[in-house]
Design an enzyme around this catalytic site. Sequence first.
Site, mmCIF file in Angstrom:
data_model
loop_
_atom_site.group_PDB
_atom_site.id
_atom_site.type_symbol
_atom_site.label_atom_id
_atom_site.label_comp_id
_atom_site.label_asym_id
_atom_site.label_seq_id
_atom_site.Cartn_x
_atom_site.Cartn_y
_atom_site.Cartn_z
ATOM 1 N N LYS A 107 19.972 -4.501 -11.718
ATOM 2 C CA LYS A 107 19.597 -5.418 -12.001
ATOM 3 C C LYS A 107 21.062 -5.966 -12.612
ATOM 4 C CE LYS A 107 15.029 -4.434 -13.944
ATOM 5 N NZ LYS A 107 15.361 -3.098 -12.646
HETATM 6 C C1 LIG Z 1 14.170 -3.012 -11.331
HETATM 7 C C2 LIG Z 1 14.531 -2.308 -10.823
HETATM 8 C C3 LIG Z 1 13.493 -2.361 -9.556
HETATM 9 C C4 LIG Z 1 12.675 -3.045 -8.619
HETATM 10 O O1 LIG Z 1 12.722 -4.148 -9.230
HETATM 11 P P1 LIG Z 1 11.769 -5.634 -8.814
HETATM 12 O O2 LIG Z 1 12.793 -6.712 -8.371
HETATM 13 O O3 LIG Z 1 11.833 -5.413 -10.357
HETATM 14 O O4 LIG Z 1 10.855 -5.467 -7.633
HETATM 15 C C5 LIG Z 1 14.107 -1.398 -8.598
HETATM 16 N N1 LIG Z 1 14.831 0.226 -8.470
HETATM 17 C C6 LIG Z 1 15.532 0.201 -9.966
HETATM 18 C C7 LIG Z 1 16.960 0.713 -9.771
HETATM 19 C C8 LIG Z 1 15.205 -1.469 -10.861
HETATM 20 O O5 LIG Z 1 15.513 -0.714 -11.536
#
Ligand SMILES: *Cc1c(COP(=O)(O)O)cnc(C)c1O
Length: 459
Positions: A107
């Site tokens: 993120k």
């Molecule tokens: C947010 C997140 C996901 C999922 O991503 P999406 O965009 O919601 O599909 C997977 N792995 C980690 C470590 C995350 O922080």
Amino acid sequence: MRYVSTRGDAPELGFSDVLLAGLATDGGLYVPERWPLLGPSTAHTYVERAVEVMLPFVEPDLDEITLTRLCTEAYETFRHPAVVPLVQLDHHQWVQELFHGPTLAFKDIALQLVGRMFDYVLGERNQRVTIVGATSGDTGSAAIDGVVGCEHIDIVVLYPLGRTSEVQRRQMTTVDQPNVHTVAVEGTFDDCQDLVKAMFNDGAFRARNQLSAVNSINWARVMAQTVYYVTAAETFADPVTFSVPTGNFGNVLSGWIAREMGAPIHDFIVASNTNDILTRFINDGDMSARDVVPTLSPSMDIQVSSNFERLLFEMNGRDGGMTAEQLGRFRATGRLDIEADQRREYIAGHFRAASFDDDATLSEIGRIHRATGMILDPHTATGTAAAALLTGLDPSDRPVVTLGTAHPAKFPEAVERATDTRPELPAHLADLFDRPERTETVANDLAAVQALVERLTRP
Ligand SMILES: *Cc1c(COP(=O)(O)O)cnc(C)c1O
């Protein structure tokens, strides 16, 4: 570039307004009026390619010089010179490590950029906002780190007292910045989310404090994630399969957009944990919500994948009215049905899917560790497990890239169970447990939380 709502009943906006708005006024999500095509590249670095890929989405609101500055600053915070390095697992499998940012999860790639974009646009308009969010532990720290040093933004993150891991809590509470505020609520994550919703629904409070959000439906987050699909795919001679650990569908959607723009991508594998609504939908056409089950990969513990709406809009030939109707039925009945021709055109041949429970996830972490010495976190392990299961049947040896979404040190207990090795925090977080914490504790009570938000953010 102009943007339209997936529900067809909100004003068209330019990039800056879409960035600040998040959700459209008709409840829909903003998408660009068309998908621009990738042009020939002269880029040598991730930042240079990022500017080429994103410029058509942000012009004319942001110019090339501004976008270059924001991308440079955002990706300088990453602790790897390649920003998103590819690591090889075997003759046709790679992991793209998206976790070298400040909070060790993918993120950061979006939020480091989006925080800076917010600050730039607010500065131009001489406005301020207070970003309010709830976190079960993982996204809060990425949002906080994304607005460090932003002059026009305060951020208040609510988290459930005693229910986050210590690493997660400390990543939020040890950020010593005047515009960053964390609040432990005497309640659950759902209570925190309800408090945030109630603050947004209180029109007077919302206006007085200029509340804003940077949640995963924000278009700019999806846009920023298209870049690593492009750079990874362009590394290989043949079109790539991406395996994506999936929750809200934001990450996979970014890949789908990269392919619409012309990136050489063959197809996508959607990897889930026990919360497998997308796997059931892709494999059996069954999109029906169940209760969320807690797992070792908590950032994928989601049953309704909000960004799926953007793909649904495409599947409906960009008919917002039809999309709104379909989503209304889904809310009312808990089931979403699509037509057979939509399945053939948009799902079959484009998406494959598999899900893994906690035991299977742990054995995958162990398998990869024994085979390569590499230590994966539980989210990434669902991705490599899905890639192994589904591409083991491929007659071709097409390159498969699994997106590494979190650093293993964020989930030390699971990793230690699987490998007997405790992953170390990287150097920039090594003293995390020695840093002083700064946080407030408040009752699970709207009036108390609102009073606290006003006290924290008003000088
Ligand atoms: C947010 C997140 C996901 C999922 O991503 P999406 O965009 O919601 O599909 C997977 N792995 C980690 C470590 C995350 O922080």
